[in-house]
Design an enzyme around this catalytic site. Structure first.
Site, mmCIF file in Angstrom:
data_model
loop_
_atom_site.group_PDB
_atom_site.id
_atom_site.type_symbol
_atom_site.label_atom_id
_atom_site.label_comp_id
_atom_site.label_asym_id
_atom_site.label_seq_id
_atom_site.Cartn_x
_atom_site.Cartn_y
_atom_site.Cartn_z
ATOM 1 C CE LYS A 101 -2.502 -79.304 -16.357
ATOM 2 N NZ LYS A 101 -2.089 -80.492 -17.126
ATOM 3 N NE ARG B 260 -2.341 -84.516 -12.940
ATOM 4 C CZ ARG B 260 -2.445 -84.321 -14.258
ATOM 5 N NH1 ARG B 260 -1.432 -84.511 -15.053
ATOM 6 N NH2 ARG B 260 -3.593 -83.941 -14.773
ATOM 7 N NE ARG C 63 -10.626 -81.565 -22.057
ATOM 8 C CZ ARG C 63 -9.615 -81.514 -21.195
ATOM 9 N NH1 ARG C 63 -8.653 -80.632 -21.343
ATOM 10 N NH2 ARG C 63 -9.567 -82.326 -20.166
ATOM 11 N NE ARG D 164 -9.136 -86.005 -21.699
ATOM 12 C CZ ARG D 164 -8.206 -85.306 -21.061
ATOM 13 N NH1 ARG D 164 -7.501 -84.389 -21.693
ATOM 14 N NH2 ARG D 164 -7.973 -85.510 -19.788
ATOM 15 N NE ARG E 20 -9.238 -85.179 -15.186
ATOM 16 C CZ ARG E 20 -9.285 -84.364 -16.245
ATOM 17 N NH1 ARG E 20 -10.439 -84.081 -16.807
ATOM 18 N NH2 ARG E 20 -8.207 -83.852 -16.727
HETATM 19 P P1 AMP Z 1 -4.002 -84.627 -18.240
HETATM 20 O O1 AMP Z 1 -4.060 -84.794 -19.718
HETATM 21 O O2 AMP Z 1 -2.749 -83.935 -17.778
HETATM 22 O O3 AMP Z 1 -5.237 -84.013 -17.659
HETATM 23 O O4 AMP Z 1 -3.902 -86.104 -17.616
HETATM 24 C C1 AMP Z 1 -4.940 -87.044 -17.803
HETATM 25 C C2 AMP Z 1 -4.859 -88.151 -16.769
HETATM 26 O O5 AMP Z 1 -3.604 -88.850 -16.881
HETATM 27 C C3 AMP Z 1 -4.900 -87.697 -15.319
HETATM 28 O O6 AMP Z 1 -6.205 -87.481 -14.863
HETATM 29 C C4 AMP Z 1 -4.226 -88.869 -14.619
HETATM 30 O O7 AMP Z 1 -5.085 -89.993 -14.506
HETATM 31 C C5 AMP Z 1 -3.132 -89.237 -15.598
HETATM 32 N N1 AMP Z 1 -1.895 -88.483 -15.306
HETATM 33 C C6 AMP Z 1 -1.312 -87.524 -16.088
HETATM 34 N N2 AMP Z 1 -0.200 -87.046 -15.504
HETATM 35 C C7 AMP Z 1 -0.071 -87.692 -14.329
HETATM 36 C C8 AMP Z 1 0.854 -87.630 -13.254
HETATM 37 N N3 AMP Z 1 1.874 -86.773 -13.278
HETATM 38 N N4 AMP Z 1 0.676 -88.463 -12.212
HETATM 39 C C9 AMP Z 1 -0.344 -89.325 -12.169
HETATM 40 N N5 AMP Z 1 -1.266 -89.412 -13.128
HETATM 41 C C10 AMP Z 1 -1.150 -88.616 -14.199
#
Ligand code: AMP
Length: 187
Positions: free
Chosen positions: A13, A88, A127, A133, A144
């Site tokens: 994504k 989300r 990754r 990370r 997740r």
């Molecule tokens: P991502 O880089 O999109 O995978 O986001 C990494 C982490 O950030 C996620 O696992 C959540 O802990 C937090 N996060 C990102 N976007 C959201 C969202 N829209 N709502 C809640 N937590 C978020």
């Protein structure tokens, strides 16, 4: 063009969001990236978010929603944006509608990148090795995926009902998937 990009963790994504936003010349707004930046800078928001991110949980809606509202009010998002990783949850869907209503506009499309779960876990483990990370350990990855299936997958049906869902197969080479996404969006 006002777009939402959704897909399970590891579906590519973030990478695709970058290419698609460049091709369409709209800002790429990644809530995960904004959170990570705040964590690195040690801001109050970052301290709050880290606690959830490290466990693979979602940051609470109030925190996330106000951050997105502020970002979408910035001038560069006026004529379009690609939201990556937001909404989300169902309350975030309503909040996004309300934010856009307030700006006198609405979403054009939600694009769902679909992926094979086993392949996705392998990608994420790779990754983890490359990027280190803290939310990329196997246990956190599995959590997740569970959280995604429970909280976020149902959003696709909502956007389908609104008549704005596009589904794109996320498996294959990165540039193939980018072409598929752009084609789905009529480019
Ligand atoms: P991502 O880089 O999109 O995978 O986001 C990494 C982490 O950030 C996620 O696992 C959540 O802990 C937090 N996060 C990102 N976007 C959201 C969202 N829209 N709502 C809640 N937590 C978020």
């Amino acid at each position: 063009m006002r777009l939402v990009l959704m897909g399970p963790p590891g579906a590519g994504k973030g990478t695709q969001a970058k290419f698609v936003s460049e091709a369409l010349n709209i800002p790429h707004i990644s809530t995960g990236e904004i959170f990570r930046k705040n964590v690195t800078e040690g801001t109050e928001l970052g301290v709050k978010a880290k606690e959830y991110m490290d466990k693979g949980e979602y940051v609470p809606d109030e925190v996330t929603n106000s951050m997105v509202a502020a970002r979408l009010a910035e001038p560069d998002a006026k004529n379009g944006f690609l939201l990556d990783g937001y909404p989300r949850t169902l309350p975030q869907v309503s909040e996004l509608d309300a934010i856009l209503d307030g700006l006198d506009t609405k979403l054009d499309n939600c694009v769902e990148i679909t992926a094979n779960t086993d392949e996705v876990v392998q990608r994420l483990l790779k990754r983890a090795e490359l990027e280190g990370r803290p939310d990329d350990t196997e246990e956190v990855i599995r959590n997740r995926m569970v959280v995604y299936a429970r909280e976020t997958e149902p959003l696709a049906a909502v956007y389908e009902e609104h008549g704005i869902l596009l589904k794109v197969d996320g498996m294959g080479e990165v540039d193939e998937v980018t072409q598929r996404l752009l084609a789905a969006l009529g480019h």
